[in-house]
Design an enzyme around this catalytic site. Sequence first.
Site, PDB file in Angstrom:
ATOM      1  N   SER A  63       0.816  -1.226   0.000  1.00  8.55           N
ATOM      2  CA  SER A  63       0.000   0.000   0.000  1.00  8.55           C
ATOM      3  C   SER A  63       0.848   1.274   0.000  1.00  8.55           C
ATOM      4  CB  SER A  63      -1.104  -0.001   1.045  1.00  8.55           C
ATOM      5  OG  SER A  63      -2.072  -1.004   0.705  1.00  8.55           O
ATOM      6  N   HIS A  68       4.346  14.324   5.793  1.00  5.77           N
ATOM      7  CA  HIS A  68       4.250  15.757   5.504  1.00  5.77           C
ATOM      8  C   HIS A  68       4.802  16.469   6.732  1.00  5.77           C
ATOM      9  CE1 HIS A  68       1.680  14.515   2.228  1.00  5.77           C
ATOM     10  NE2 HIS A  68       0.891  13.898   3.086  1.00  5.77           N
ATOM     11  N   CYS A  83      -1.634  -3.741   3.698  1.00  7.37           N
ATOM     12  CA  CYS A  83      -2.542  -4.878   3.595  1.00  7.37           C
ATOM     13  C   CYS A  83      -1.687  -6.136   3.631  1.00  7.37           C
ATOM     14  CB  CYS A  83      -3.381  -4.807   2.329  1.00  7.37           C
ATOM     15  SG  CYS A  83      -2.426  -4.658   0.826  1.00  7.37           S
TER      16      CYS A  83
END
Lengths: 124, 124
Positions: A63, A68, A83
Amino acid sequence: MEALGRHVLLELRDCNAVKLDDLPFLRHTMLNAAEETGATIIGEIFHQFAPQGVTGVVAIAESHLCIHTWPEFGYAAVDIFTCGAAFDPTEAAHLIVAAIESKDSEITEIIRGQLPVPSPVTGG
Amino acid sequence: MEALGRHVLLELRDCNAVKLDDLPFLRHTMLNAAEETGATIIGEIFHQFAPQGVTGVVAIAESHLCIHTWPEFGYAAVDIFTCGAAFDPTEAAHLIVAAIESKDSEITEIIRGQLPVPSPVTGG
């Protein structure tokens, strides 16, 4: 119920502000967190903002990892979506927390893709 | 308290399974959702899995959009992280929900980077 994914959100406050503005360091941190915990990297984007701040997204076969940063507030938002069982997002999370030296970290895990187990097919 | 970001998580069930396995369609959907709602794209990674499923991450100046699809379950996990007021993540979310024809969608918004307002500097 079957869950397809785990999504770990990190609120990282009181970090090392110099590291939060250091793109090569953050890139190494994120790629290392993925690799060390068994993820398979399929792509990455890192971007330096002016006057400060970095965005990084790493796509993995399991995934993604994103960061940030707001060096001016000593804050970073990280999220790790995974996953399958091959890759442990909390282990990757702890590597990132340690690397950017957050002294006030909050880790929340959200279960994604909780689907009802389909009824057995009985033919017809 | 000041909040730096908004993180919108989409649980999209009962989608059009064919569209969930169509990388060019999903790439167009995600880039269009970003552009139509005023985001500035700085990079993108899309990957087709075998036998099925697509992962896409779009880095934007305002943070990111990600999608992971499981066509076999008619399910997609989307997340949209934004900072600043230039880009409305819920508007982008609705464009994505409509494009992949989810008949059972759940949208959750999480406030990220809630920092205490610093005390005024009084000198010293």
